[in-house]
Design a protein around this motif. Structure first.
Motif, PDB file in Angstrom:
ATOM      1  N   GLN A 448     -73.288 -40.327  69.865  1.00 40.27           N
ATOM      2  CA  GLN A 448     -71.913 -39.615  69.786  1.00 40.27           C
ATOM      3  C   GLN A 448     -71.578 -40.266  69.085  1.00 40.27           C
ATOM      4  O   GLN A 448     -70.881 -39.374  68.092  1.00 40.27           O
ATOM      5  CB  GLN A 448     -71.597 -40.696  71.522  1.00 40.27           C
ATOM      6  N   LYS A 449     -70.964 -41.159  68.660  1.00 42.14           N
ATOM      7  CA  LYS A 449     -70.240 -41.048  67.022  1.00 42.14           C
ATOM      8  C   LYS A 449     -71.412 -40.941  66.088  1.00 42.14           C
ATOM      9  O   LYS A 449     -69.737 -40.608  64.942  1.00 42.14           O
ATOM     10  CB  LYS A 449     -70.719 -42.783  66.606  1.00 42.14           C
ATOM     11  N   ALA A 454     -70.652 -37.091  61.983  1.00 38.62           N
ATOM     12  CA  ALA A 454     -70.909 -35.795  61.288  1.00 38.62           C
ATOM     13  C   ALA A 454     -70.216 -33.761  61.725  1.00 38.62           C
ATOM     14  O   ALA A 454     -70.365 -33.177  60.645  1.00 38.62           O
ATOM     15  CB  ALA A 454     -72.737 -35.140  62.096  1.00 38.62           C
ATOM     16  N   ARG A 455     -68.878 -34.148  61.918  1.00 39.00           N
ATOM     17  CA  ARG A 455     -68.377 -33.032  62.252  1.00 39.00           C
ATOM     18  C   ARG A 455     -66.746 -33.531  61.564  1.00 39.00           C
ATOM     19  O   ARG A 455     -66.038 -32.565  60.924  1.00 39.00           O
ATOM     20  CB  ARG A 455     -68.109 -32.668  63.425  1.00 39.00           C
ATOM     21  N   LEU A 456     -66.892 -34.342  61.338  1.00 40.03           N
ATOM     22  CA  LEU A 456     -65.771 -34.779  60.510  1.00 40.03           C
ATOM     23  C   LEU A 456     -65.469 -35.006  58.560  1.00 40.03           C
ATOM     24  O   LEU A 456     -65.230 -34.584  58.089  1.00 40.03           O
ATOM     25  CB  LEU A 456     -64.922 -36.017  61.242  1.00 40.03           C
ATOM     26  N   GLN A 457     -66.789 -35.269  58.453  1.00 37.24           N
ATOM     27  CA  GLN A 457     -66.889 -36.248  56.947  1.00 37.24           C
ATOM     28  C   GLN A 457     -67.154 -34.351  55.879  1.00 37.24           C
ATOM     29  O   GLN A 457     -65.997 -34.784  55.136  1.00 37.24           O
ATOM     30  CB  GLN A 457     -68.414 -36.869  56.639  1.00 37.24           C
ATOM     31  N   PRO A 458     -68.096 -33.497  56.294  1.00 37.99           N
ATOM     32  CA  PRO A 458     -67.757 -32.296  55.458  1.00 37.99           C
ATOM     33  C   PRO A 458     -66.571 -31.775  55.736  1.00 37.99           C
ATOM     34  O   PRO A 458     -66.587 -30.847  54.944  1.00 37.99           O
ATOM     35  CB  PRO A 458     -68.820 -31.681  57.053  1.00 37.99           C
ATOM     36  N   ALA A 459     -65.641 -31.684  56.330  1.00 34.69           N
ATOM     37  CA  ALA A 459     -64.356 -31.135  56.920  1.00 34.69           C
ATOM     38  C   ALA A 459     -63.800 -31.799  55.501  1.00 34.69           C
ATOM     39  O   ALA A 459     -63.075 -31.294  54.238  1.00 34.69           O
ATOM     40  CB  ALA A 459     -63.824 -31.566  57.941  1.00 34.69           C
ATOM     41  N   ARG A 470     -72.276 -42.440  53.641  1.00 32.69           N
ATOM     42  CA  ARG A 470     -72.605 -41.251  54.852  1.00 32.69           C
ATOM     43  C   ARG A 470     -72.643 -42.022  55.996  1.00 32.69           C
ATOM     44  O   ARG A 470     -73.668 -42.489  56.524  1.00 32.69           O
ATOM     45  CB  ARG A 470     -73.839 -40.462  54.961  1.00 32.69           C
ATOM     46  N   PHE A 471     -71.416 -40.997  56.765  1.00 32.92           N
ATOM     47  CA  PHE A 471     -71.736 -41.817  58.629  1.00 32.92           C
ATOM     48  C   PHE A 471     -71.798 -40.340  59.288  1.00 32.92           C
ATOM     49  O   PHE A 471     -72.247 -40.504  60.292  1.00 32.92           O
ATOM     50  CB  PHE A 471     -70.148 -41.642  58.631  1.00 32.92           C
ATOM     51  N   SER A 472     -72.467 -39.863  58.743  1.00 26.74           N
ATOM     52  CA  SER A 472     -72.852 -38.412  60.052  1.00 26.74           C
ATOM     53  C   SER A 472     -74.308 -38.253  59.439  1.00 26.74           C
ATOM     54  O   SER A 472     -75.737 -38.825  58.296  1.00 26.74           O
ATOM     55  CB  SER A 472     -72.445 -37.059  59.664  1.00 26.74           C
TER      56      SER A 472
END
Length: 472
Positions: A448-449, A454-459, A470-472
């Protein structure tokens, strides 16, 4: 879009910053390419912009040409987050020239400083105002580095970590490239939506590069009382911690632990240090009280501390105690890391468990090492006040062949599994995430984290050009 060639990238960066601000030769790059403990690679160059505008232009250039940037402060981190990989294509973005104090406001109790400013420089500037930034570390990191790692330290029990003491910041973004996000303010109360600055604290520069920060300061201590004690047992040590918190309240500024092996190493390598006990106990606790109020008949920490020590000595909770000048006792504690390095190869663990689990975890971890990894010597110390433990193992030269890389990896995984899965603790209590421990982030963080990341870092960094974490 394909990345540009290394030669063209180097030419463009040099033209942008000037030859003096772009280190290309190997001997000039070397101090930036190697971390103090882990992390060693080869950079295309070291970019040293002198101002935010130049750093922003560099980020725009790198975004356009798909050149990876590795942000670096004082290069004191211990997880290789500020080190380049071995490709020879990454650019180290050193913030060391963006330094200096912008403003000190004693009324608000804040200091505003550029990201390259060292911790020691903050405190030198604050001292004439009777203030300090009380992050107590063995290294001298930069402001940007402290935010990137969310540094803790030995006095977290009293003052909190860097996150707790950051009021505002500015950061350069990679999306849009080079845009300056201004989150600076000096407000202690500001409930107007998400606290966006927190995304840039403890995230290793992966969401943006901090350029300056507004930090909360604290009054300089005017008096301290320090003792090194021998608890009857480690569970009794926890009882002493609870009682000290009840009795001394906010005066309690440190509650540190040191093992016999750690103390022996200091005494062996620093013969000028006097042994606090003879013989050395299995474990000792360093307790510090401090106050910004000067000593007086109504507020004297030594007069408050001594009866407490005497009571617990009489009750048998404390077996022995040494009361000395703070610098004498802290010298032992601060010398542990450098001393044990001289004993052999260090396998270090920066971990944390709930305070109530510290004795049981330490016992289980030592049993695991003795059973499955005989020959490794435990030389641990820790922050009992916040549950942090530097569970350091020394591999003596005589046992080096028994601990080749594969076995050390097995050792790390065994200890981390014990921490995370058996005791619901953290595999990185203070040092953050970087290439050195990325594998364990991937192993232990919930799906989940990682999905959220994975949604936040690329933004913030759509082409993953910032750093190697890399957090995702």
């Amino acid at each position: 879009m394909k990345p540009v060639s290394a030669e063209r990238a180097l030419s463009r960066i040099t033209a942008l910053l000037g030859a003096e601000a772009c280190l290309v030769k190997q001997d000039a790059r070397a101090p930036y390419e190697h971390g103090p403990r882990y992390g060693a690679g080869t950079a295309l160059c070291v970019a040293r912009p002198a101002d935010v505008a130049s750093a922003a232009e560099l980020m725009r250039l790198c975004a356009a040409d798909r050149i990876s940037l590795v942000p670096q402060g004082a290069n004191t981190g211990l997880v290789a987050a500020a080190s380049p990989d071995n490709s020879g294509l990454q650019v180290i973005l050193s913030m060391e020239r963006l330094k200096g104090v912008i403003d000190i406001d004693p009324v608000d109790g804040v200091i505003q400083a550029w990201a390259g400013t060292r911790l020691s420089e903050l405190n030198q500037a604050l001292e004439p105002h009777g203030l300090c930034f009380p992050i107590d570390l063995g290294a001298d990191p930069s402001v940007g580095g402290m935010l990137a790692a969310n540094t803790g330290g030995a006095r977290l029990i009293r003052y909190g970590d860097v996150r707790h003491n950051t009021l505002g910041l500015q950061a350069l973004l990679m999306e849009p490239a080079g845009e300056l996000l201004d989150l600076n303010n000096r407000l202690r109360k500001n409930n107007t939506g998400p606290d966006w600055k927190q995304l840039f604290i403890g995230s290793a520069g992966s969401y943006g590069i901090v350029t300056q920060a507004v930090l909360q300061t604290h009054p300089l201590p005017q008096q301290t009382a320090t003792a090194l004690i021998v608890p009857n047992s480690l569970p009794v040590g926890l009882q002493l911690l609870q009682d000290a918190e009840r009795r001394f309240g906010d005066f309690l500024s440190a509650f540190e632990g040191m093992s016999r092996n750690a103390m022996e190493s200091v005494l062996h390598h620093l013969p000028q240090v006097i042994a606090p006990f003879n013989p050395l106990p299995p474990y000792a606790l360093l307790i510090e009280l401090s106050s910004s109020a000067p000593a007086s008949a109504h507020c004297n920490l030594e007069h408050l501390f001594m009866p407490w020590l005497e009571r617990h000595l009489e009750q048998g909770n404390i077996l022995d105690a040494v009361v000395d000048k703070p610098e004498s006792l802290w010298r032992i504690r601060h010398a542990i890391s450098d001393s044990i390095k001289q004993e052999g190869k260090i396998v270090a663990f920066d971990i944390a468990v709930a305070r109530s689990h510290l004795p049981a975890f330490r016992t289980a971890a030592i049993e695991l090492v003795e059973r499955d990894f005989a020959g490794a010597v435990v030389c641990d110390f820790g922050h009992w006040g916040d549950g942090g433990l530097h569970f350091n193992l020394v591999i003596p030269p005589t046992h080096a062949q028994q601990f080749l890389p594969a076995r050390i990896d097995a050792l790390r995984t065994a200890i981390y599994d014990l921490v995370v899965r058996d005791y619901r603790g953290s595999f990185s209590a203070e040092h953050g995430i970087g290439p050195f421990n990325q594998h364990y982030y991937d192993r232990y963080l919930s799906t989940q984290k990682q999905a959220l990341a994975a949604r936040l870092q690329p933004a913030f960094d759509p082409y993953y050009l910032l750093g190697n974490t890399r957090f995702s």
